[in-house]
Design an enzyme around this catalytic site. Structure first.
Site, short mmCIF file in Angstrom:
data_model
loop_
_atom_site.label_atom_id
_atom_site.label_comp_id
_atom_site.label_asym_id
_atom_site.label_seq_id
_atom_site.Cartn_x
_atom_site.Cartn_y
_atom_site.Cartn_z
N GLY A 64 0.83 -1.21 0.00
CA GLY A 64 0.00 0.00 0.00
C GLY A 64 0.86 1.26 0.00
N GLY A 65 2.06 1.16 -0.57
CA GLY A 65 2.99 2.29 -0.53
C GLY A 65 2.73 3.37 -1.58
N GLY A 66 1.69 3.18 -2.41
CA GLY A 66 1.42 4.17 -3.45
C GLY A 66 0.64 5.38 -2.95
N GLY A 68 -1.30 7.65 0.63
CA GLY A 68 -1.50 7.91 2.06
C GLY A 68 -0.28 7.71 2.93
N LEU A 69 -0.48 6.97 4.01
CA LEU A 69 0.60 6.79 4.99
C LEU A 69 1.73 5.95 4.42
N ARG A 117 -4.63 -10.25 -1.15
CA ARG A 117 -5.63 -11.27 -0.79
C ARG A 117 -5.34 -12.61 -1.45
N PHE A 147 -14.42 0.45 5.68
CA PHE A 147 -15.50 1.42 5.49
C PHE A 147 -16.40 1.35 6.70
N TYR A 197 -8.32 1.04 17.62
CA TYR A 197 -9.47 0.20 17.99
C TYR A 197 -9.20 -1.29 17.80
N PRO A 240 -6.14 9.16 14.14
CA PRO A 240 -6.55 9.75 12.87
C PRO A 240 -5.50 10.64 12.20
C1 LIG Z 1 -14.25 10.79 11.91
C2 LIG Z 1 -13.71 9.60 11.26
C3 LIG Z 1 -12.71 9.92 10.24
C4 LIG Z 1 -11.56 9.34 10.16
C5 LIG Z 1 -11.14 8.40 11.18
C6 LIG Z 1 -9.72 8.26 11.19
C7 LIG Z 1 -9.09 7.45 12.02
C8 LIG Z 1 -9.68 6.49 12.93
C9 LIG Z 1 -9.03 5.14 12.82
C10 LIG Z 1 -8.94 4.76 11.40
C11 LIG Z 1 -8.61 3.54 11.00
C12 LIG Z 1 -8.47 3.33 9.59
C13 LIG Z 1 -8.28 2.13 9.12
C14 LIG Z 1 -8.19 1.90 7.66
O1 LIG Z 1 -7.98 0.80 7.29
S1 LIG Z 1 -8.31 3.21 6.55
C15 LIG Z 1 -7.90 2.51 4.97
C16 LIG Z 1 -8.93 2.85 4.03
N1 LIG Z 1 -8.46 2.55 2.69
C17 LIG Z 1 -9.10 1.68 1.93
O2 LIG Z 1 -10.11 1.10 2.29
C18 LIG Z 1 -8.49 1.48 0.57
C19 LIG Z 1 -8.91 0.21 -0.11
N2 LIG Z 1 -10.36 0.07 -0.15
C20 LIG Z 1 -11.05 -0.45 -1.22
O3 LIG Z 1 -10.47 -0.81 -2.24
C21 LIG Z 1 -12.54 -0.62 -1.11
O4 LIG Z 1 -13.06 0.36 -0.28
C22 LIG Z 1 -12.92 -2.02 -0.52
C23 LIG Z 1 -14.45 -2.11 -0.48
C24 LIG Z 1 -12.35 -2.26 0.87
C25 LIG Z 1 -12.39 -3.14 -1.42
O5 LIG Z 1 -12.70 -2.91 -2.78
P1 LIG Z 1 -13.12 -4.15 -3.74
O6 LIG Z 1 -13.30 -3.55 -5.11
O7 LIG Z 1 -12.26 -5.28 -3.59
O8 LIG Z 1 -14.50 -4.57 -3.12
P2 LIG Z 1 -16.02 -4.35 -3.62
O9 LIG Z 1 -16.30 -5.37 -4.67
O10 LIG Z 1 -16.28 -2.94 -3.93
O11 LIG Z 1 -16.81 -4.72 -2.28
C26 LIG Z 1 -16.68 -5.99 -1.65
C27 LIG Z 1 -17.92 -6.23 -0.80
O12 LIG Z 1 -18.00 -5.20 0.20
C28 LIG Z 1 -19.24 -4.51 0.07
N3 LIG Z 1 -19.07 -3.10 0.36
C29 LIG Z 1 -18.22 -2.25 -0.23
N4 LIG Z 1 -18.33 -1.01 0.27
C30 LIG Z 1 -19.31 -1.08 1.20
C31 LIG Z 1 -19.91 -0.12 2.07
N5 LIG Z 1 -19.52 1.17 2.09
N6 LIG Z 1 -20.87 -0.52 2.91
C32 LIG Z 1 -21.28 -1.83 2.93
N7 LIG Z 1 -20.75 -2.80 2.11
C33 LIG Z 1 -19.77 -2.41 1.27
C34 LIG Z 1 -19.62 -4.72 -1.41
O13 LIG Z 1 -21.02 -4.51 -1.58
C35 LIG Z 1 -19.18 -6.15 -1.61
O14 LIG Z 1 -20.08 -7.06 -1.03
P3 LIG Z 1 -21.20 -7.82 -1.94
O15 LIG Z 1 -22.07 -6.73 -2.51
O16 LIG Z 1 -20.46 -8.57 -3.00
O17 LIG Z 1 -21.92 -8.69 -0.98
N1 LIG Z 2 -5.29 7.38 7.98
C1 LIG Z 2 -5.66 7.07 9.21
O1 LIG Z 2 -6.21 7.89 9.96
C2 LIG Z 2 -5.40 5.70 9.74
C3 LIG Z 2 -4.88 4.69 8.96
N2 LIG Z 2 -4.61 3.48 9.54
C4 LIG Z 2 -3.95 2.43 8.77
O2 LIG Z 2 -2.91 3.00 8.01
C5 LIG Z 2 -2.71 2.24 6.84
C6 LIG Z 2 -2.71 3.14 5.62
O3 LIG Z 2 -3.99 3.74 5.48
P1 LIG Z 2 -4.19 5.11 4.69
O4 LIG Z 2 -2.90 5.54 4.11
O5 LIG Z 2 -4.92 6.02 5.56
O6 LIG Z 2 -5.21 4.66 3.54
P2 LIG Z 2 -5.01 4.35 1.98
O7 LIG Z 2 -6.34 3.96 1.47
O8 LIG Z 2 -4.30 5.47 1.32
O9 LIG Z 2 -4.03 3.10 1.99
C7 LIG Z 2 -4.43 1.77 1.84
C8 LIG Z 2 -3.52 1.12 0.80
O10 LIG Z 2 -3.78 -0.27 0.76
C9 LIG Z 2 -3.72 -0.70 -0.58
N3 LIG Z 2 -4.56 -1.88 -0.74
C10 LIG Z 2 -5.89 -2.00 -0.50
N4 LIG Z 2 -6.32 -3.22 -0.81
C11 LIG Z 2 -5.23 -3.91 -1.24
C12 LIG Z 2 -5.04 -5.24 -1.72
N5 LIG Z 2 -6.05 -6.10 -1.79
N6 LIG Z 2 -3.79 -5.62 -2.07
C13 LIG Z 2 -2.74 -4.76 -1.98
N7 LIG Z 2 -2.88 -3.48 -1.54
C14 LIG Z 2 -4.11 -3.06 -1.18
C15 LIG Z 2 -4.25 0.47 -1.41
O11 LIG Z 2 -3.69 0.47 -2.73
P3 LIG Z 2 -4.48 -0.11 -4.01
O12 LIG Z 2 -5.80 0.52 -4.02
O13 LIG Z 2 -3.56 0.26 -5.16
O14 LIG Z 2 -4.52 -1.59 -3.83
C16 LIG Z 2 -3.73 1.67 -0.61
O15 LIG Z 2 -2.51 2.12 -1.14
C17 LIG Z 2 -3.78 1.16 6.82
O16 LIG Z 2 -3.27 -0.03 7.39
C18 LIG Z 2 -4.83 1.73 7.75
O17 LIG Z 2 -5.60 0.73 8.34
C19 LIG Z 2 -4.88 3.21 10.84
C20 LIG Z 2 -5.42 4.16 11.64
C21 LIG Z 2 -5.71 5.49 11.16
#
Ligand SMILES: CC/C=C\C/C=C\CC/C=C/C=C/C(=O)SCCNC(=O)CCNC(=O)[C@H](O)C(C)(C)COP(=O)(O)OP(=O)(O)OC[C@H]1O[C@@H](n2cnc3c(N)ncnc32)[C@H](O)[C@@H]1OP(=O)(O)O
Ligand SMILES: NC(=O)C1=CN([C@@H]2O[C@H](COP(=O)(O)OP(=O)(O)OC[C@H]3O[C@@H](n4cnc5c(N)ncnc54)[C@H](OP(=O)(O)O)[C@@H]3O)[C@@H](O)[C@H]2O)C=CC1
Length: 333
Positions: A64-66, A68-69, A117, A147, A197, A240
């Site tokens: 996920g180095g492309g 955000g963090l 995955r 999400f 969390y 965050p």
């Molecule tokens: C105030 C709060 C603000 C900020 C808080 C900040 C900090 C607090 C602590 C934070 C922690 C953060 C942790 C993180 O991990 S942040 C990282 C976020 N980055 C990403 O998620 C990047 C990658 N994400 C994605 O690619 C997609 O979002 C996804 C859905 C994860 C994967 O994409 P993919 O194409 O593989 O999957 P889909 O086919 O789209 O979906 C699969 C499956 O999930 C269902 N789905 C998708 N989105 C939702 C949704 N919003 N709600 C409910 N369900 C969802 C989708 O419908 C599919 O299911 P089926 O329909 O097949 O049953």
């Molecule tokens: N930002 C925040 O406030 C917080 C973030 N975190 C953690 O920090 C880390 C970075 O998050 P952040 O930078 O905010 O979010 P981003 O969405 O920018 O980073 C997530 C990265 O994961 C990659 N990724 C997602 N799915 C896959 C997959 N199936 N295979 C390989 N790579 C994948 C994405 O690249 P691509 O789409 O190209 O696959 C993307 O670069 C995460 O572990 C998150 O849980 C934790 C707490 C707070």
């Protein structure tokens, strides 16, 4: 008697609450007595903390180095001399980031497509890494998916998608590299990025909370088991930090951000550069005695949420006089 006490306590609570609210809105708008001003005490430093060259001749893989963090961690490691490999699904995003960072630092950043995955894709990605740079010295498992969603609305595939990226993806990358490193008698530093969390659990992000907790168990377990092969395993739990990936999926309207900042004792969000400095330190030889550590990096948010009495921050000195007098008057139990 009981009714009188309850009545008086109720009136006091109202007085305390309404004057705190008045003061809050005078100072800072509608909510949040404490947001903003105290952040001046805690300015974020953006430059790289470690001596230049700390990662010379070292190879670092950041999943996920492309974006955000992960991108910020890559930039810092590259600036400190590392040759970096960034891996995720979107090759165009990876290539753009790799070019931007290498042109700034002068150190090569390689882009490798990989969906974590898929264990076969992970194995092929590691083949590619071996051919490009050799096995890495630093592995940062940062890729994630998330999400906000009420749990009763989650489909089985939604659950599977998040747990596959976060827990299985981290396990596949860690086991594939770990086995090859062990075979080659090479030590490495593994770092996983989880979240605060992972420890407490949290509603509305249940697949992520469950998977991140699993990642923490995996890393603590391997810290104990694989030290004998020269491997260190550590965990950073960020609070965050604004990134498009996280905030667009966790606070799509922006409605929760102010309340979140208000509860952070340091009065601000973290920055990508700050966590990049911490990740670089943990991954460096300056931290060679650190293994099995879980480092919370959240401006104090976790303890602020946890303490039952922390809301008393909004009680004014005059209100404290009143409260103290009431408490002191109490005799016996
Ligand atoms: C105030 C709060 C603000 C900020 C808080 C900040 C900090 C607090 C602590 C934070 C922690 C953060 C942790 C993180 O991990 S942040 C990282 C976020 N980055 C990403 O998620 C990047 C990658 N994400 C994605 O690619 C997609 O979002 C996804 C859905 C994860 C994967 O994409 P993919 O194409 O593989 O999957 P889909 O086919 O789209 O979906 C699969 C499956 O999930 C269902 N789905 C998708 N989105 C939702 C949704 N919003 N709600 C409910 N369900 C969802 C989708 O419908 C599919 O299911 P089926 O329909 O097949 O049953
Ligand atoms: N930002 C925040 O406030 C917080 C973030 N975190 C953690 O920090 C880390 C970075 O998050 P952040 O930078 O905010 O979010 P981003 O969405 O920018 O980073 C997530 C990265 O994961 C990659 N990724 C997602 N799915 C896959 C997959 N199936 N295979 C390989 N790579 C994948 C994405 O690249 P691509 O789409 O190209 O696959 C993307 O670069 C995460 O572990 C998150 O849980 C934790 C707490 C707070």
């Amino acid at each position: 008697m009981a009714a009188r006490v309850v009545g008086r306590a109720g009136r006091l609570a109202l007085v305390v609450r309404s004057s705190a609210v008045r003061l809050q809105s005078r100072l800072h708008g509608s909510t949040g007595l404490r947001s903003g001003s105290q952040a001046n005490f805690f300015p974020p430093l953006e430059d790289a903390m470690l001596p230049s060259g700390s990662f010379n001749n070292r190879m670092a893989l950041i999943t996920g180095g492309g974006t955000g963090l992960g991108r910020a961690m890559t930039a810092t490691l590259s600036q400190l001399g590392a040759q970096c490999i960034i891996a995720s699904r979107k090759l165009d995003v990876l290539q753009r980031t790799a070019e931007e960072i290498s042109s700034q630092t002068g150190n090569k950043v390689h882009a490798v497509q990989c969906d974590v995955r898929d264990p076969q894709a992970v194995s092929q990605c590691v083949d590619q890494i071996e051919a490009l740079t050799g096995l890495p010295d630093v592995i940062i498992n940062n890729a994630a998916g998330n999400f906000v969603c009420p749990s009763e609305r989650l489909s089985p595939n939604a659950w599977k998608t998040i747990t596959d990226i976060v827990l299985n993806g981290t396990a596949f990358v860690t086991l594939e590299l770990g086995k090859r490193l062990i075979q080659n008698q090479k030590g490495a530093s593994f770092l996983a990025i989880t979240t605060i969390y992972a420890e407490s659990g949290s509603g509305f992000v249940v697949p992520s909370a469950s998977a991140k907790a699993g990642v923490e168990a995996l890393y603590k377990s391997l810290a104990a088991e694989w030290g004998r092969y020269g491997h260190r395993f550590n965990i950073i739990q960020p609070g965050p930090i604004r990134t498009k990936g996280a905030f667009s999926r966790l606070d799509p309207t922006g409605a929760f951000e102010k309340a979140m900042i208000d509860r952070i004792p340091t009065g601000r969000l973290g920055t990508p550069a700050e966590i990049a400095n911490l990740a670089a330190y943990v991954s460096s030889n300056y931290a060679s005695w650190m293994s099995g550590a879980v480092i919370r990096f959240d401006g104090g948010e976790y303890v602020s949420l946890a303490g039952e009495f922390n809301e008393l921050r909004s009680v004014t000195p005059d209100q404290w006089k009143l409260l103290e007098a009431m408490i002191r008057k109490t005799k016996g139990s």
